[in-house]
Design an enzyme around this catalytic site. Structure first.
Site, PDB file in Angstrom:
ATOM      1  N   HIS A  61       0.398  -1.001   0.095  1.00 47.00           N
ATOM      2  CA  HIS A  61      -0.175   0.605   0.123  1.00 47.00           C
ATOM      3  C   HIS A  61       0.858   1.177   0.314  1.00 47.00           C
ATOM      4  O   HIS A  61       0.479   2.735  -0.438  1.00 47.00           O
ATOM      5  CB  HIS A  61      -0.389  -0.383   1.249  1.00 47.00           C
ATOM      6  CG  HIS A  61      -1.925   1.078   1.302  1.00 47.00           C
ATOM      7  ND1 HIS A  61      -2.933   0.601   1.476  1.00 47.00           N
ATOM      8  CD2 HIS A  61      -1.294   2.138   1.998  1.00 47.00           C
ATOM      9  CE1 HIS A  61      -3.811   2.162   1.839  1.00 47.00           C
ATOM     10  NE2 HIS A  61      -2.434   3.701   2.095  1.00 47.00           N
ATOM     11  N   GLU A  62       1.649   1.601   0.661  1.00 51.00           N
ATOM     12  CA  GLU A  62       2.697   2.667   0.690  1.00 51.00           C
ATOM     13  C   GLU A  62       3.709   2.275  -0.184  1.00 51.00           C
ATOM     14  O   GLU A  62       4.043   4.066  -0.849  1.00 51.00           O
ATOM     15  CB  GLU A  62       3.272   2.213   1.791  1.00 51.00           C
ATOM     16  CG  GLU A  62       3.038   2.654   3.339  1.00 51.00           C
ATOM     17  CD  GLU A  62       1.579   3.831   3.922  1.00 51.00           C
ATOM     18  OE1 GLU A  62       2.224   4.661   2.800  1.00 51.00           O
ATOM     19  OE2 GLU A  62       0.731   3.523   4.453  1.00 51.00           O
ATOM     20  N   HIS A  84       1.370   4.303  -3.069  1.00 48.06           N
ATOM     21  CA  HIS A  84       1.930   5.897  -2.826  1.00 48.06           C
ATOM     22  C   HIS A  84       2.941   6.377  -3.000  1.00 48.06           C
ATOM     23  O   HIS A  84       3.141   7.698  -3.936  1.00 48.06           O
ATOM     24  CB  HIS A  84       1.944   6.742  -0.967  1.00 48.06           C
ATOM     25  CG  HIS A  84       0.345   6.245  -0.768  1.00 48.06           C
ATOM     26  ND1 HIS A  84      -1.029   6.780  -1.667  1.00 48.06           N
ATOM     27  CD2 HIS A  84      -0.026   5.933   0.526  1.00 48.06           C
ATOM     28  CE1 HIS A  84      -1.528   6.416  -0.581  1.00 48.06           C
ATOM     29  NE2 HIS A  84      -1.437   6.162   1.324  1.00 48.06           N
TER      30      HIS A  84
HETATM   31 ZN   LIG Z   1      -1.904   4.984   2.858  1.00 50.10          ZN
END
Ligand SMILES: [Zn+2]
Ligand SMILES: *[C@@H]1O[C@H](CO)[C@@H](O)[C@H](O)[C@H]1NC(C)=O
Ligand SMILES: *[C@@H]1O[C@H](CO)[C@@H](O)[C@H](O)[C@H]1NC(C)=O
Ligand SMILES: *[C@@H]1O[C@H](CO)[C@@H](O)[C@H](O)[C@H]1NC(C)=O
Ligand SMILES: *[C@@H]1O[C@H](CO)[C@@H](O)[C@H](O)[C@H]1NC(C)=O
Length: 294
Positions: free
Chosen positions: A205-206, A209
């Site tokens: 998830h990170e 980003h």
């Molecule tokens: Zn996030």
């Protein structure tokens, strides 16, 4: 702050989440990511990014696979597991999860090095934009815009308490390259103690980003541009657990993207990036990380 559920936001303000990580009964809405962006910054970023997309023929450029070097920085308090001293096997398993989750994107992640640093302040107190983040990254960060630096810490105290992770965005690189990278909670790695968030999806998830993706619930409403990806159904707030058939925007097409890596579901519930997200990733890293293949 808009994206943080009220109870967590209150707890964050008053620092009452301490100890939550050790408890085996995590709140249902525990997942919390510190990668936030203000609406005015986002508007500015998207205006410039749109100019770039109109300007270039990036889509064709990432046809084959691209290798990205990954440096792990294990920051620990003591050499026990609870002290953040993650075994090499968990790092290896995390690399496997990352490569599997990004399998359809053409990105291949190559584990290049691991550093281990004892620093109790950083382990306990790193948070987005605080002095501990600055000091940690100024000391440990390596490589250039095409290198992924991953830091694992404890998020045990202060404004970062209870975070699972946070990241910089690609467009931040030019402003301050030494802050580039991803920070995750040590117990979120595969085999870590933070069930149901211990299958390594926090890093997936990170890194999303880090590659230029927003949360699927970005914008916090049903209309508008949301996450600036057309094939992720609109979602008005984060999904927790694995709420099959959740439909927070009933007037928009599609059920909520609860299986998407950029939502807040449990690790076992997450399994996909959409074609639109993959296309955005390619354009983002072409625009801001110089990563493209001809
Ligand atoms: Zn996030
Ligand atoms: C190591 O650090 C953790 C986290 O602060 C703590 O809970 C644990 O008691 C420490 N263990 C030792 C042996 O110091
Ligand atoms: C790997 O990390 C060690 C510190 O643990 C450092 O001395 C070395 O220079 C690093 N190697 C590379 C290739 O970055
Ligand atoms: C980047 O940020 C750190 C921490 O705020 C600061 O010490 C450093 O000077 C900054 N570098 C640039 C080039 O702005
Ligand atoms: C650039 O980075 C500094 C910290 O290094 C921060 O204070 C500033 O707001 C950033 N500017 C932009 C446009 O993001």
């Amino acid at each position: 702050m808009l994206l943080i559920p009220f109870a967590a936001a209150a707890a964050l303000l008053f620092g009452t989440l301490s100890g939550a990580i050790e408890s085996q009964t995590l709140a249902k809405d525990f997942r919390r990511c510190g990668t936030l962006i203000s609406q005015s910054k986002l508007d500015d970023v998207e205006r410039k990014f749109n100019d770039f997309r109109l300007d270039s023929s990036f889509e064709a450029k990432l046809a084959g696979s691209i290798h990205i070097d990954v440096h792990f920085h294990i920051v620990y308090e003591n050499t026990t597991l609870e002290g953040g001293y993650i075994p090499d096997q968990q790092i290896k398993d995390q690399m496997d999860v990352l490569n599997a989750d990004y399998g359809l994107t053409g990105l291949r992640w190559r584990h290049t090095n691991t550093t281990r640093t004892k620093n109790i302040e950083w382990y306990d107190r790193v948070a987005p934009h605080n002095e501990h983040e600055n000091n940690m990254k100024l000391a440990l960060k390596t490589g250039d815009a095409t290198t992924l630096n991953v830091y694992s810490v404890g998020f045990r105290a202060g404004e970062g308490t209870g975070l699972l992770g946070f990241s910089t965005f690609p467009w931040d690189y030019n402003n301050n390259s030494s802050m580039d990278g991803v920070v995750v909670l040590y117990s979120s790695l595969p085999g870590g103690t933070l069930a149901p968030y211990n299958k390594g999806r926090t890093l997936t998830h990170e890194v999303g980003h880090w590659l230029g993706l927003y949360h699927t619930f970005q914008g916090g409403g049903c209309g508008g541009n949301g996450d600036f990806v057309s094939d992720t159904p609109a979602e008005s707030s984060p999904a927790y657990g694995c709420p099959t058939k959740r439909d927070s925007c009933p007037d928009d097409p599609g059920l909520d993207p609860i299986h998407n890596f950029m939502d807040y579901s449990e690790d076992a519930c997450m399994r996909e990036f959409t074609k639109g997200q993959i296309s955005r990733i390619k354009a983002q890293i072409s625009a801001y990380r110089g990563l493209r293949k001809y």
